[in-house]
Write a protein that holds these residues in place. Sequence first.
Motif, mmCIF file in Angstrom:
data_model
loop_
_atom_site.group_PDB
_atom_site.id
_atom_site.type_symbol
_atom_site.label_atom_id
_atom_site.label_comp_id
_atom_site.label_asym_id
_atom_site.label_seq_id
_atom_site.Cartn_x
_atom_site.Cartn_y
_atom_site.Cartn_z
ATOM 1 N N GLU A 211 -13.940 19.264 -18.505
ATOM 2 C CA GLU A 211 -15.525 19.248 -17.581
ATOM 3 C C GLU A 211 -15.239 17.924 -17.076
ATOM 4 O O GLU A 211 -16.445 18.660 -16.691
ATOM 5 N N LYS A 212 -15.444 17.036 -17.015
ATOM 6 C CA LYS A 212 -14.537 15.691 -16.708
ATOM 7 C C LYS A 212 -14.408 15.977 -15.124
ATOM 8 O O LYS A 212 -14.295 15.560 -14.825
ATOM 9 N N LEU A 213 -13.147 17.187 -15.156
ATOM 10 C CA LEU A 213 -12.527 16.920 -13.845
ATOM 11 C C LEU A 213 -13.290 17.385 -12.948
ATOM 12 O O LEU A 213 -13.262 17.644 -12.060
ATOM 13 N N GLY A 214 -14.433 18.494 -13.634
ATOM 14 C CA GLY A 214 -15.199 19.558 -12.145
ATOM 15 C C GLY A 214 -14.225 20.268 -11.678
ATOM 16 O O GLY A 214 -13.747 20.936 -12.052
ATOM 17 N N LYS A 215 -14.533 20.495 -9.885
ATOM 18 C CA LYS A 215 -13.948 21.107 -9.104
ATOM 19 C C LYS A 215 -12.106 20.880 -9.749
ATOM 20 O O LYS A 215 -11.702 22.214 -9.460
ATOM 21 N N ALA A 216 -11.381 20.258 -10.187
ATOM 22 C CA ALA A 216 -9.957 19.874 -10.287
ATOM 23 C C ALA A 216 -10.085 20.429 -11.980
ATOM 24 O O ALA A 216 -8.265 20.669 -12.478
ATOM 25 N N LYS B 248 0.683 -1.088 -0.259
ATOM 26 C CA LYS B 248 -0.283 -0.152 0.115
ATOM 27 C C LYS B 248 0.837 1.448 0.283
ATOM 28 O O LYS B 248 0.463 1.993 -0.859
ATOM 29 N N GLU B 249 2.084 1.392 0.570
ATOM 30 C CA GLU B 249 3.046 2.037 0.703
ATOM 31 C C GLU B 249 3.420 2.271 -0.421
ATOM 32 O O GLU B 249 3.497 3.468 -1.363
ATOM 33 N N LYS B 250 3.913 1.698 -1.132
ATOM 34 C CA LYS B 250 4.725 1.340 -2.561
ATOM 35 C C LYS B 250 3.543 2.185 -3.544
ATOM 36 O O LYS B 250 3.736 3.296 -4.811
ATOM 37 N N GLN B 251 2.305 1.731 -3.323
ATOM 38 C CA GLN B 251 1.169 2.914 -4.830
ATOM 39 C C GLN B 251 0.372 3.694 -4.308
ATOM 40 O O GLN B 251 1.014 4.195 -5.230
ATOM 41 N N LYS B 252 0.843 4.379 -2.941
ATOM 42 C CA LYS B 252 0.951 5.953 -2.803
ATOM 43 C C LYS B 252 1.716 6.845 -3.573
ATOM 44 O O LYS B 252 1.835 7.565 -3.625
ATOM 45 N N GLU B 253 3.249 5.868 -3.319
ATOM 46 C CA GLU B 253 4.425 6.307 -3.891
ATOM 47 C C GLU B 253 4.686 6.872 -5.175
ATOM 48 O O GLU B 253 5.176 8.247 -5.242
ATOM 49 N N LYS B 254 3.211 5.975 -5.691
ATOM 50 C CA LYS B 254 3.237 6.035 -7.597
ATOM 51 C C LYS B 254 2.062 7.134 -8.266
ATOM 52 O O LYS B 254 2.410 7.288 -8.874
ATOM 53 N N LEU B 255 0.947 7.143 -6.481
ATOM 54 C CA LEU B 255 0.156 8.113 -7.273
ATOM 55 C C LEU B 255 0.539 9.760 -7.239
ATOM 56 O O LEU B 255 1.989 10.019 -6.622
ATOM 57 N N ILE B 256 0.511 10.881 -8.137
ATOM 58 C CA ILE B 256 0.183 11.741 -8.606
ATOM 59 C C ILE B 256 -0.559 12.611 -8.088
ATOM 60 O O ILE B 256 -1.609 12.728 -8.611
ATOM 61 N N LEU B 257 0.124 13.345 -6.896
ATOM 62 C CA LEU B 257 -1.196 14.577 -6.324
ATOM 63 C C LEU B 257 -1.631 15.542 -7.190
ATOM 64 O O LEU B 257 -0.472 16.253 -6.930
ATOM 65 N N VAL B 258 -2.604 16.657 -7.103
ATOM 66 C CA VAL B 258 -2.344 16.866 -7.647
ATOM 67 C C VAL B 258 -3.911 18.780 -6.809
ATOM 68 O O VAL B 258 -4.314 18.251 -6.721
ATOM 69 N N GLY B 259 -3.022 19.697 -6.252
ATOM 70 C CA GLY B 259 -4.002 19.686 -5.280
ATOM 71 C C GLY B 259 -4.280 18.842 -3.669
ATOM 72 O O GLY B 259 -3.474 18.418 -4.114
ATOM 73 N N LYS B 260 -5.401 18.950 -2.926
ATOM 74 C CA LYS B 260 -5.654 18.257 -2.389
ATOM 75 C C LYS B 260 -6.881 17.404 -2.465
ATOM 76 O O LYS B 260 -7.709 16.290 -2.343
ATOM 77 N N ILE B 261 -7.067 18.001 -4.194
ATOM 78 C CA ILE B 261 -8.399 16.820 -4.819
ATOM 79 C C ILE B 261 -8.163 16.232 -5.995
ATOM 80 O O ILE B 261 -8.844 14.860 -6.251
ATOM 81 N N LEU B 262 -6.881 15.868 -6.540
ATOM 82 C CA LEU B 262 -6.793 15.602 -7.776
ATOM 83 C C LEU B 262 -5.520 14.071 -7.546
ATOM 84 O O LEU B 262 -4.966 14.695 -7.387
ATOM 85 N N THR B 263 -6.314 13.112 -7.246
ATOM 86 C CA THR B 263 -5.066 11.858 -7.490
ATOM 87 C C THR B 263 -5.127 11.217 -8.887
ATOM 88 O O THR B 263 -5.967 10.660 -9.755
#
Length: 231
Positions: free
Chosen positions: A208-213, A127-142
């Motif tokens: 349009e698809k990302l909405g708030k992001a 789970k920690e390894k998977q988290k490291e691969k995620l790209i986070l943009v702001g606090k709402i887009l993953t």
Amino acid sequence: MEITKQLITVLDDEENILELIKVNLTKENFEVVCFSKPKQFLNFVEEKTPDLIILDIMLPQIDGFELCKMLKTHQRLKDVPIIFLSAKSDEVDKVVGLELGADDYITKPFSVREFIARVKAVLRRNKEKQKEKLILVGKILTINPETFEVFVEGKKVELTTTEFKLLLGLAENKNKVFTRDKLLDYLWGTEKAVLDRTIDVHITHLREKLGKAAKFIKNVRGVGYKIDDNE
């Protein structure tokens, strides 16, 4: 809110071992699916992606080492953690198993409490390894580059392959401005036979698809686009 249970698949030709594992892991709130034949197991993982695979080494028709090699070359399954379970306690077998990409090697007979602890440890590390691969943009887009998934405030957003690649390319280079030509090269390379206006169309659909992001995708007038999550 119902929490989805983690799925563990077990392949072992000893029915008593399967029963022991299933009963005890089920008590720990895991979803457990057991198989005694490799073909049944392979048919299952072709349809579903487990959170963890437990493999016996000495199996009929094909051994666990060969199965591990197959799984590690499968695009969807290659990152699923594997624990080998075996009556073979030789150090050489353990080394081979770990070198093939397994995350742990447990010998039979085993302590149920230790077995459960090691299962949880492997899942936690993964789970920690998977988290490291995620790209986070702001606090709402993953963005998950491995699974081609995008989430806004935890809700999955369905994107086309082109939209996903466009978003990923921008997100991997936050604050870097890409011209339309560079984005066209990134998406289609030398095979492109499209106008730079195509990028604007894809960006419009993406927003349009990302909405708030959508606010993170910035238009740099006269140049192109960038992702900026400085708020």
